[in-house]
Structures are given as structure tokens and as C-alpha cells.
Scaffold this active site. Structure first.
Site, PDB file in Angstrom:
ATOM      1  N   CYS A  75     -31.659  -1.653   7.101  1.00 33.70           N
ATOM      2  CA  CYS A  75     -31.064  -1.146   5.958  1.00 33.70           C
ATOM      3  C   CYS A  75     -31.788   0.080   5.372  1.00 33.70           C
ATOM      4  O   CYS A  75     -31.260   0.887   4.759  1.00 33.70           O
ATOM      5  CB  CYS A  75     -31.540  -2.354   4.967  1.00 33.70           C
ATOM      6  N   GLU A 117     -30.033  -7.353  -1.484  1.00 38.38           N
ATOM      7  CA  GLU A 117     -30.406  -5.783  -0.850  1.00 38.38           C
ATOM      8  C   GLU A 117     -29.323  -5.581  -0.049  1.00 38.38           C
ATOM      9  O   GLU A 117     -28.916  -6.417   0.775  1.00 38.38           O
ATOM     10  CB  GLU A 117     -31.831  -6.088  -0.128  1.00 38.38           C
ATOM     11  N   GLU A 152     -22.617   3.627   5.285  1.00 33.48           N
ATOM     12  CA  GLU A 152     -23.667   3.022   6.234  1.00 33.48           C
ATOM     13  C   GLU A 152     -22.937   2.830   7.661  1.00 33.48           C
ATOM     14  O   GLU A 152     -22.238   1.940   7.570  1.00 33.48           O
ATOM     15  CB  GLU A 152     -24.262   1.693   5.627  1.00 33.48           C
ATOM     16  N   LYS A 189     -28.328 -19.826   4.749  1.00 28.01           N
ATOM     17  CA  LYS A 189     -27.052 -19.659   5.830  1.00 28.01           C
ATOM     18  C   LYS A 189     -27.582 -18.409   6.625  1.00 28.01           C
ATOM     19  O   LYS A 189     -27.441 -17.066   6.061  1.00 28.01           O
ATOM     20  CB  LYS A 189     -26.150 -19.167   4.766  1.00 28.01           C
TER      21      LYS A 189
HETATM   22  P1  NAI Z   1     -22.260  -9.247   5.936  1.00 26.00           P
HETATM   23  O1  NAI Z   1     -22.763  -8.827   4.833  1.00 26.00           O
HETATM   24  O2  NAI Z   1     -20.829  -9.557   6.030  1.00 26.00           O
HETATM   25  O3  NAI Z   1     -23.112 -10.532   6.245  1.00 26.00           O
HETATM   26  C1  NAI Z   1     -24.300 -10.994   6.036  1.00 26.00           C
HETATM   27  C2  NAI Z   1     -24.633 -12.587   5.613  1.00 26.00           C
HETATM   28  O4  NAI Z   1     -23.310 -12.836   4.574  1.00 26.00           O
HETATM   29  C3  NAI Z   1     -24.222 -12.981   6.979  1.00 26.00           C
HETATM   30  O5  NAI Z   1     -24.807 -14.313   6.850  1.00 26.00           O
HETATM   31  C4  NAI Z   1     -22.665 -13.419   6.407  1.00 26.00           C
HETATM   32  O6  NAI Z   1     -22.522 -14.696   7.459  1.00 26.00           O
HETATM   33  C5  NAI Z   1     -22.814 -13.890   5.364  1.00 26.00           C
HETATM   34  N1  NAI Z   1     -21.576 -13.649   4.656  1.00 26.00           N
HETATM   35  C6  NAI Z   1     -20.402 -13.060   5.121  1.00 26.00           C
HETATM   36  N2  NAI Z   1     -19.295 -13.064   4.356  1.00 26.00           N
HETATM   37  C7  NAI Z   1     -19.615 -13.956   3.125  1.00 26.00           C
HETATM   38  C8  NAI Z   1     -19.076 -14.511   2.223  1.00 26.00           C
HETATM   39  N3  NAI Z   1     -17.621 -14.262   1.774  1.00 26.00           N
HETATM   40  N4  NAI Z   1     -19.833 -15.198   1.236  1.00 26.00           N
HETATM   41  C9  NAI Z   1     -21.098 -15.516   1.401  1.00 26.00           C
HETATM   42  N5  NAI Z   1     -21.606 -15.201   2.745  1.00 26.00           N
HETATM   43  C10 NAI Z   1     -21.049 -14.179   3.505  1.00 26.00           C
HETATM   44  O7  NAI Z   1     -22.842  -8.239   6.999  1.00 26.00           O
HETATM   45  P2  NAI Z   1     -22.074  -8.227   8.823  1.00 26.00           P
HETATM   46  O8  NAI Z   1     -20.661  -8.632   8.790  1.00 26.00           O
HETATM   47  O9  NAI Z   1     -23.050  -9.133   9.758  1.00 26.00           O
HETATM   48  O10 NAI Z   1     -22.363  -6.637   8.991  1.00 26.00           O
HETATM   49  C11 NAI Z   1     -21.509  -5.978   8.466  1.00 26.00           C
HETATM   50  C12 NAI Z   1     -22.161  -4.564   7.857  1.00 26.00           C
HETATM   51  O11 NAI Z   1     -23.035  -4.971   6.935  1.00 26.00           O
HETATM   52  C13 NAI Z   1     -23.177  -3.867   8.981  1.00 26.00           C
HETATM   53  O12 NAI Z   1     -22.354  -3.099   9.811  1.00 26.00           O
HETATM   54  C14 NAI Z   1     -24.030  -3.004   7.997  1.00 26.00           C
HETATM   55  O13 NAI Z   1     -23.496  -1.935   7.615  1.00 26.00           O
HETATM   56  C15 NAI Z   1     -24.441  -3.980   6.963  1.00 26.00           C
HETATM   57  N6  NAI Z   1     -25.674  -4.916   7.045  1.00 26.00           N
HETATM   58  C16 NAI Z   1     -26.567  -4.323   6.371  1.00 26.00           C
HETATM   59  C17 NAI Z   1     -27.806  -5.140   6.496  1.00 26.00           C
HETATM   60  C18 NAI Z   1     -28.974  -4.844   5.567  1.00 26.00           C
HETATM   61  O14 NAI Z   1     -29.940  -4.980   5.940  1.00 26.00           O
HETATM   62  N7  NAI Z   1     -28.793  -4.407   4.569  1.00 26.00           N
HETATM   63  C19 NAI Z   1     -27.811  -6.186   7.290  1.00 26.00           C
HETATM   64  C20 NAI Z   1     -26.936  -6.479   8.132  1.00 26.00           C
HETATM   65  C21 NAI Z   1     -25.521  -5.864   7.966  1.00 26.00           C
END
Ligand code: NAI
Ligand code: MG
Length: 505
Positions: free
Chosen positions: A297, A263, A398, A188
Site C-alpha cells: 500500500c 486503510e 494504484e 476474513k
Molecule cells: P480487495 O479490496 O477486493 O480485497 C481485500 C479483502 O476484502 C479480501 O479479504 C476480500 O476478500 C475482501 N472483500 C472483497 N470484496 C468484499 C466485499 N464486497 N465485502 C467485504 N469484503 C470484501 O482487494 P483485491 O481484490 O485482493 O485486490 C485488488 C486491488 O486492491 C489491488 O490491485 C490493489 O490495488 C488493492 N489492494 C490494496 C491493498 C492495500 O494494502 N491497501 C492490499 C491488497 C490489494
């Protein structure tokens, strides 16, 4: 049906991306599509299938079938490895094209993404080589006339849920060990960056993976990610993303008693001592926070600098950061690109306001970028805040953007106290010429990765993951294939006769 067909809309010609399920491009059950944006121009460039639970069901069933029936479970480990090695060979010639797709979707620099997509082949090569070197053990048993051995077996269907900052690379970290171990996978991708993974499925096909072994369902988190994590036929969820979503997935995994690895980002300290090679430290701190526009990250988003050199160091940092060329991420000369999506752009600007409200002082940037070369794109000026206290939100949360919080410290003890006083623990940098100090710091820093006199080094060879709220489990390196395996213990009696069960021995 091709993976992407061009269609004409009223305004423009946009590509259309569908799910990839059971070896085929599949239209979404609900027949809905959403626009995916190019952040440099803030305009849509493609349409992506907006999946729901029905598409998830179809993909998980395909993966479950491929795990249990057909050619995949009958392949020897060497044959599985050979498929991964073939895939690795196919990546090289396609790496630039894949990188261009990622740049169009997430706005990161083409120079960085092209290097990253080429480097990604190493994961498939490394785990391809490892596939047939996973050996069980013969256990010296304490019971007479018995033989006991172990086998390491795959888990089943793996859900890989990935974010937008490095879509293909972070998928590879999960896909390569999962496949080497013999699992099947449903990916996904992030709703912001789904195109490159779908294009990558052509290489999965060309390498010869049977249908159903790798599937992709696109769409939004609550509509696709949540039912995927919840699906009873999913054995493990491998996730990279925010800690908030990580928590939701962990709750869902708890209900199904599933394995997870996650992560979840960080607030990593980059610690500069007064005995550091200052020019190197300046470059390391800059690359730690402004590379990928801070959307990594491992971003070194807290600069801890020894008080005796604080003012001079900040001056040099600001001077160097000012030289950053912003603009089109496709241009070789660009050094800082746009932010990937509108929500993230707004979030970063909001954090800048929060920092100002908390009393931090912006000595560089501090708002949206309005340089002509930034056009209508989602650009934020590289921003450096001084006067930051570690208790401020700008030092604890973050941001995931080009925003650096500078905090002075007095000595090693003080540096450790500040560095560890945060919920996250993904990475840390230490800049010093004193090896004893470097080693002591590396021991005492509560982080999954510590870099000394460098920043950002990550490899397929070395374990990566977080302490504290930065995650669970590790990725990369030899041992981490165990995260995709379970151990079976087999007992064989060599006795001629089964003893009378009513007679205790
Ligand atoms: P997110 O954590 O919501 O999204 C990551 C993945 O999880 C996406 O594929 C999303 O569609 C999926 N997802 C979202 N809600 C879900 C749910 N309830 N159940 C299962 N999967 C779900 O991150 P988002 O909204 O793209 O970014 C928000 C914040 O997250 C950023 O501002 C940043 O701070 C952090 N982030 C951290 C990352 C890292 O590498 N650790 C990468 C991207 C974002
Ligand atoms: Mg996009």
C-alpha cells in the site's frame, strides 16, 4: 480435526484448510473448497474452505457468545494482556514456518516475510502491555451530590477483513489492539492467502485464548466479506484493501451504523531534490517501488525528481534496478519475486499497456518477465516509465505492482502541487539534505506518513493510516487502541434524598 489435513487429489497431494470457529476446525456449510495457488509455479498447493453466509453466521455467533459469556469477559485486563504476551512469545520459534506458508501463497520474498512474521510479535507484546493501562477518568462534576467517572469498554465483535500482501502482519495490526481492549474477532483473510492465518490459530490456542474469541472464515469477498460486514452483531469493521471494496464496506457499515477503520492504498510520491544524497535516494526509490514486487500500500509509485537532475537520476535508477535478481522467492539470493495472483498479474500488465497508450516511455522493463529463472510463474519485469504527466492514469491509479512513474518538477512549490494532486494520501518520501525544506515538505504533504531520507519505516509504536481516499482512522501506536473501545460515563448520586421531580431546581 487438525487445522490442515493432507488429502490426495487426482493430480497431487494438497493440504485442505477449513474455517476456524469457536476453537475448532470446521468444514464449510456448503462443503465447497477452492484451490489456492503458489504464484512462483502458477499451480495450486492447497484447498481452502469456500465459506458463505451460513459460516459467517456461525462464526459471528461464536464470537458474540465468547464476548458475553464464558471466561473471556471475566478476565481482568492484566490477564488479557498476559495472553497476548504469551502469544508474542510463541511467535518467535514459529515465525519462519509461518513465513514459508505466506511465501507459498503470495510469492513475496522469504527473507522479507520471515523478518515480518518475527517482527509481528511486537504488536502482540506492545498491546499486551497496554491492556491494563487503559484508565478512565473521574470528572469534576458541576452538579451537587454527584460523582461522575468514565470507563473505556470494548465494542463487541470485530470483523477484520484483510488483503493478501501481508496477511499475518495486517491481521496483527487489528487483532492485537482489538483483543487487548477485550473484544472478540472474526477474521476474513484474502481468498488468495488464507493458510497462514489458519495456521496461526494454533498459536492462539496454545496461548490460551478461550474458544470463540478469535475465529477465521475463509472464502471470497462477496460470499464471506459482505455478509460479515453486514452482520448486525458486528460492532466494527477493520479493513485493509482496495478503495473500491472499502467503499462497499463503508456503505454496509452505514446501514448498520457501525464503526469502521480502513486503510485503502495509495499513489505515494517519492520526491527527490537536487540537493539529495543521490546514492541514498536511488536506493530509497528502488526499495519504495520494487520491494514486495510493488505490492504494498505504501509503494512509492510516483517518483518526483527535480528537473536539473532528472536524466542523470533516471540513468542511475535504471542501472541499479537492472541488477535485481528475479526468481524463486524462497531463495535467499532472489530480490524480486512473482506477483501474488493471476488477476493482479493481468491488472499490472494492463496498466503497463495503459501507460504506453498514454504516451509514457518505458526505460526499463515494460512487460511480463520471461527470464528462465521465472519459469511459469506470474512475473512482471521491474518497469520504469518516464515522460509521465501527473494527469495520466499511470500517475493517478494504484497499480500495486513493480511499475514506477517518473515525473519531473522545477521547485518546491511545483513538487508539492504535483505530490498532492492525487486522490490518495497514504505516504510520501522526501530526499533532501536541507532540513528546512524537509520540514516544510512534511507539513505541506497531504499524507498520513512522511519519510525524510528514508522510505518504508513502519512500527507498532507509530500511527499509520491515510489522508483522503487512502483511508479512515489509524492503526498502531498507543492512542489507536481507542478505535476498539467506547467510553461510558457513570453518574452516581451521593444525595440522601432524590429531589421532587416536579420542582425545577
Ligand atoms: P480487495 O479490496 O477486493 O480485497 C481485500 C479483502 O476484502 C479480501 O479479504 C476480500 O476478500 C475482501 N472483500 C472483497 N470484496 C468484499 C466485499 N464486497 N465485502 C467485504 N469484503 C470484501 O482487494 P483485491 O481484490 O485482493 O485486490 C485488488 C486491488 O486492491 C489491488 O490491485 C490493489 O490495488 C488493492 N489492494 C490494496 C491493498 C492495500 O494494502 N491497501 C492490499 C491488497 C490489494
Ligand atoms: Mg496464493
Amino acid at each position: 480435526m487438525a487445522i490442515a489435513d493432507p488429502v490426495s487429489t487426482a493430480t497431487d497431494t494438497l493440504k485442505v484448510y477449513r474455517h476456524y470457529i469457536d476453537g475448532r476446525s470446521v468444514a464449510p456449510a456448503g462443503d465447497r473448497y477452492y484451490e489456492t495457488f503458489d504464484p512462483f509455479v502458477a499451480k495450486p498447493w492447497a484447498m481452502v474452505a469456500q465459506g458463505d453466509a451460513r459460516d459467517v453466521e456461525r462464526a459471528v455467533q461464536a464470537a458474540h457468545r465468547a464476548f458475553n459469556e464464558g471466561p473471556w469477559p471475566r478476565l481482568t485486563a492484566s490477564q488479557r494482556g498476559a495472553l497476548l504476551l504469551r502469544l508474542a512469545d510463541l511467535i518467535g520459534p514459529e515465525s519462519r514456518r509461518l513465513a514459508e506458508i505466506e511465501v507459498r501463497d503470495n510469492g513475496k520474498l522469504l527473507a522479507e516475510m520471515a523478518a515480518q512474521t518475527a517482527y509481528m510479535a511486537n504488536w502482540y507484546r506492545y498491546y499486551g502491555g497496554l491492556a491494563d493501562k487503559i484508565e478512565g477518568a473521574v470528572i469534576p462534576t458541576d452538579k451537587a451530590d454527584t460523582f461522575n467517572f468514565t470507563r473505556h469498554e470494548p465494542l463487541g465483535v470485530i470483523a477484520a477483513i484483510v488483503p493478501w500482501n501481508s496477511p499475518l502482519l495486517l491481521s496483527a495490526w487489528k487483532l492485537a489492539p482489538a483483543l487487548a481492549a477485550g473484544n472478540t474477532v472474526v477474521i476474513k483473510p484474502s481468498e488468495y492467502t488464507s493458510a497462514s492465518i489458519l495456521e496461526f490459530m494454533r498459536l492462539i490456542e496454545a496461548a490460551g485464548f478461550p474458544p470463540g474469541v478469535v475465529n477465521v472464515v475463509t472464502g471470497f469477498g462477496p460470499e464471506v466479506g459482505a455478509p460479515l460486514a453486514e452482520h448486525p452483531l458486528v460492532a466494527k469493521i477493520a479493513f485493509t484493501g482496495s478503495d473500491r471494496t472499502g467503499q462497499l464496506i463503508y456503505q454496509s457499515a452505514a446501514r448498520g451504523l457501525k464503526r469502521v477503520s480502513m486503510e485503502l492504498g495509495g499513489k505515494s510520491p517519492n520526491i527527490v531534490f537536487d540537493d539529495a544524497e543521490i546514492d541514498n535516494a536511488v536506493k530509497g526509490v528502488i526499495s519504495g517501488i520494487f520491494a514486495a514486487t510493488g505490492q504494498t500500500c505504501i509503494a512509492g509509485s510516483r517518483l518526483l525528481v527535480q528537473r536539473s537532475i532528472h536524466d542523470d537520476f533516471v540513468k542511475r535508477l535504471v542501472a541499479f534496478a537492472r541488477t535485481a535478481k528475479m526468481g524463486n522467492p524462497m531463495d535467499a539470493g532472489t530480490q524480486v519475486g512473482p506477483v501474488t495472483n493471476l488477476a493482479q498479474y493481468r491488472k499490472i500488465l494492463e496498466y503497463i499497456d495503459i501507460a504506453k497508450g498514454e504516451g509514457a516511455i518505458a526505460v526499463l522493463g515494460g512487460g511480463k518477465a520471461t527470464r528462465p529463472e521465472c519459469g511459469s510463474g506470474w512475473f512482471v519485469e521491474p518497469t520504469i516509465f518516464v515522460g509521465v504527466k501527473n494527469a495520466m492514469r499511470i500517475a493517478q491509479e494504484e497499480v500495486f505492482g513493480p511499475v514506477l512513474a517518473v515525473i519531473p518538477f522545477d521547485d518546491d512549490e511545483h513538487a508539492i502541487a504535483i505530490a498532492n494532486d492525487v486522490q490518495f494520501g497514504l505516504a510520501a518520501g522526501v530526499w533532501t539534505q536541507d532540513m528546512r525544506r524537509a520540514l516544510n515538505m512534511s507539513t505541506r504533504l497531504r499524507a498520513g506518513t512522511v519519510w525524510v531520507n528514508t522510505y518504508r519505516a513502519v512500527s507498532y509504536l507509530s500511527p499509520f493510516g491515510g489522508y483522503k481516499r487512502s483511508g479512515l482512522g489509524r492503526e498502531n501506536g498507543q492512542d489507536m487502541i481507542r478505535e476498539y473501545l467506547q467510553t461510558k460515563s457513570v453518574w452516581i448520586s451521593t444525595a440522601a434524598e432524590v429531589p421532587n421531580p416536579f420542582v425545577m431546581r
